[in-house]
Motif scaffolding. Structure first.
Motif, PDB file in Angstrom:
ATOM      1  N   LEU A 258       0.860  -1.180   0.000  1.00  0.00           N
ATOM      2  CA  LEU A 258       0.000   0.000   0.000  1.00  0.00           C
ATOM      3  C   LEU A 258       0.896   1.229   0.000  1.00  0.00           C
ATOM      4  O   LEU A 258       1.674   1.432   0.934  1.00  0.00           O
ATOM      5  CB  LEU A 258      -0.895  -0.014   1.239  1.00  0.00           C
ATOM      6  CG  LEU A 258      -2.137   0.873   1.235  1.00  0.00           C
ATOM      7  CD1 LEU A 258      -3.078   0.495   0.111  1.00  0.00           C
ATOM      8  CD2 LEU A 258      -2.856   0.763   2.578  1.00  0.00           C
ATOM      9  N   ASP A 259       0.828   2.013  -1.085  1.00  0.00           N
ATOM     10  CA  ASP A 259       1.766   3.127  -1.275  1.00  0.00           C
ATOM     11  C   ASP A 259       3.206   2.654  -1.125  1.00  0.00           C
ATOM     12  O   ASP A 259       4.048   3.295  -0.494  1.00  0.00           O
ATOM     13  CB  ASP A 259       1.463   4.262  -0.286  1.00  0.00           C
ATOM     14  CG  ASP A 259       0.532   5.303  -0.902  1.00  0.00           C
ATOM     15  OD1 ASP A 259       0.067   5.076  -2.040  1.00  0.00           O
ATOM     16  OD2 ASP A 259       0.289   6.323  -0.251  1.00  0.00           O
ATOM     17  N   ASP A 260       3.473   1.464  -1.690  1.00  0.00           N
ATOM     18  CA  ASP A 260       4.798   0.828  -1.739  1.00  0.00           C
ATOM     19  C   ASP A 260       5.327   0.408  -0.373  1.00  0.00           C
ATOM     20  O   ASP A 260       6.518   0.112  -0.229  1.00  0.00           O
ATOM     21  CB  ASP A 260       5.817   1.737  -2.424  1.00  0.00           C
ATOM     22  CG  ASP A 260       6.903   0.929  -3.131  1.00  0.00           C
ATOM     23  OD1 ASP A 260       6.581  -0.160  -3.644  1.00  0.00           O
ATOM     24  OD2 ASP A 260       8.066   1.370  -3.136  1.00  0.00           O
ATOM     25  N   ALA A 261       4.467   0.357   0.644  1.00  0.00           N
ATOM     26  CA  ALA A 261       4.854  -0.173   1.951  1.00  0.00           C
ATOM     27  C   ALA A 261       4.197  -1.542   2.134  1.00  0.00           C
ATOM     28  O   ALA A 261       3.069  -1.750   1.683  1.00  0.00           O
ATOM     29  CB  ALA A 261       4.421   0.764   3.063  1.00  0.00           C
ATOM     30  N   PRO A 262       4.876  -2.501   2.766  1.00  0.00           N
ATOM     31  CA  PRO A 262       4.264  -3.822   2.972  1.00  0.00           C
ATOM     32  C   PRO A 262       2.943  -3.704   3.723  1.00  0.00           C
ATOM     33  O   PRO A 262       2.838  -2.978   4.714  1.00  0.00           O
ATOM     34  CB  PRO A 262       5.311  -4.569   3.811  1.00  0.00           C
ATOM     35  CG  PRO A 262       6.594  -3.853   3.547  1.00  0.00           C
ATOM     36  CD  PRO A 262       6.234  -2.421   3.327  1.00  0.00           C
ATOM     37  N   ALA A 263       1.931  -4.401   3.221  1.00  0.00           N
ATOM     38  CA  ALA A 263       0.603  -4.330   3.839  1.00  0.00           C
ATOM     39  C   ALA A 263       0.047  -5.717   4.112  1.00  0.00           C
ATOM     40  O   ALA A 263      -1.161  -5.915   4.166  1.00  0.00           O
ATOM     41  CB  ALA A 263      -0.356  -3.544   2.941  1.00  0.00           C
TER      42      ALA A 263
END
Length: 289
Positions: A258-263
């Motif tokens: 999510l927005d290039d962060a792990p989700a």
């Protein structure tokens, strides 16, 4: 030491899966496996060959798991206000098991690796779960299981009867990689990625569940699942959502960013041509590697 590693090396993958079935956590399973191999190393000189080496190792692993102090992760604090849940989950330690770590034979009995089966094992008394695995999954005889557990055959039969009665039925999922599975999960990925709620709900069974270990919140049915998703940051259209397909527990799954962060990791439990459960493993509940 090299000779010992060569001797037990072929059994490591199946012993890791055995520990995972009993403990439900890959992290704990890896620790239990290390304890098993250390105990085997220390006791190899006393191995008299009255059973096979494989059976001896399974006996050690089973008893290490039965005496293992499970680590229960704390419930994470959500970054938003979730709606009231349908119930609180009782297996917060549950973790996924990557398919690339599974022994080849596991796919022949994939229902014994699926999240539904692993979860049902965690809800049984440990000795019942161990008996069910040793008898019905690994096909050891009643006498062999009794010797492994230090019980009488009569006790083992009673444990097995109670375990079978409480075992959750396996969902009737399409074969892995089949056109039916591919079509269903592709439709899911498309609907989830563009936040198309009607399309997503049309893919779920009426009694579908959404759970998020180690968070306790579990949501049952279309209305409850939709309420949670609409309140979740994952469903915000201003945030970029990317799904990367993978497989865990012989089931289709997606690594989420999510927005290039792990989700987290989203695992789908299929039933026929619908999705019966979505299990969202939050980033802290995934293991490294």
């Amino acid at each position: 030491m090299d000779d010992f590693a060569d001797l037990v090396g072929p059994y490591r993958p199946e012993l890791l899966l055995h520990c995972y079935r009993l403990l439900g956590s890959r992290t704990d399973a890896e620790d239990a496996l290390q304890e098993t191999l250390l105990a085997a190393w220390r006791g190899i000189d006393g191995f008299e060959g009255r059973s096979s080496l494989r059976t001896w190792l399974y006996k050690i692993a089973t008893n290490r798991c039965l005496n293992f102090r499970r680590r229960v992760p704390p419930a994470p604090a959500p970054s938003f206000t979730p709606p009231p849940s349908s119930r609180s989950g009782d297996v917060p330690w549950l973790q996924p098991f990557p398919d690339d770590l599974l022994p080849d034979a596991a796919y022949e009995m994939r229902e014994t690796v699926g999240l539904a089966f692993i979860t049902s094992l965690q809800r049984m008394p440990p000795r019942q779960a161990a008996t069910l695995i040793l008898r019905d999954v690994l096909d050891y005889s009643t006498a062999e299981v009794a010797a492994m557990l230090g019980e009488t055959p009569t006790v083992v039969k009673g444990l097995l009867q109670r375990a079978r009665a409480s075992r959750a039925p396996a969902p009737a999922a399409p074969p892995p990689g089949s056109p039916e599975e591919v079509a269903l999960v592709d439709r899911f990925a498309e609907a989830f990625s563009v936040r198309d709620m009607p399309a997503l709900l049309s893919l779920l069974t009426d009694d579908a569940w959404l759970s998020m270990p180690p968070a306790p919140h579990e949501y049952h049915g279309h209305q409850a699942i939709a309420a949670f998703l609409r309140s979740s940051p994952t469903w915000r259209p201003d945030l970029s959502l990317r799904l990367t397909p993978t497989r865990v527990n012989t089931q289709p799954a997606y690594a989420c960013r999510l927005d290039d962060a792990p989700a987290g990791l989203l695992v789908l439990t299929l039933h026929g041509d619908r999705i019966a459960a979505m299990t969202r493993f939050l980033p802290d509940s995934e293991t490294a590697g």
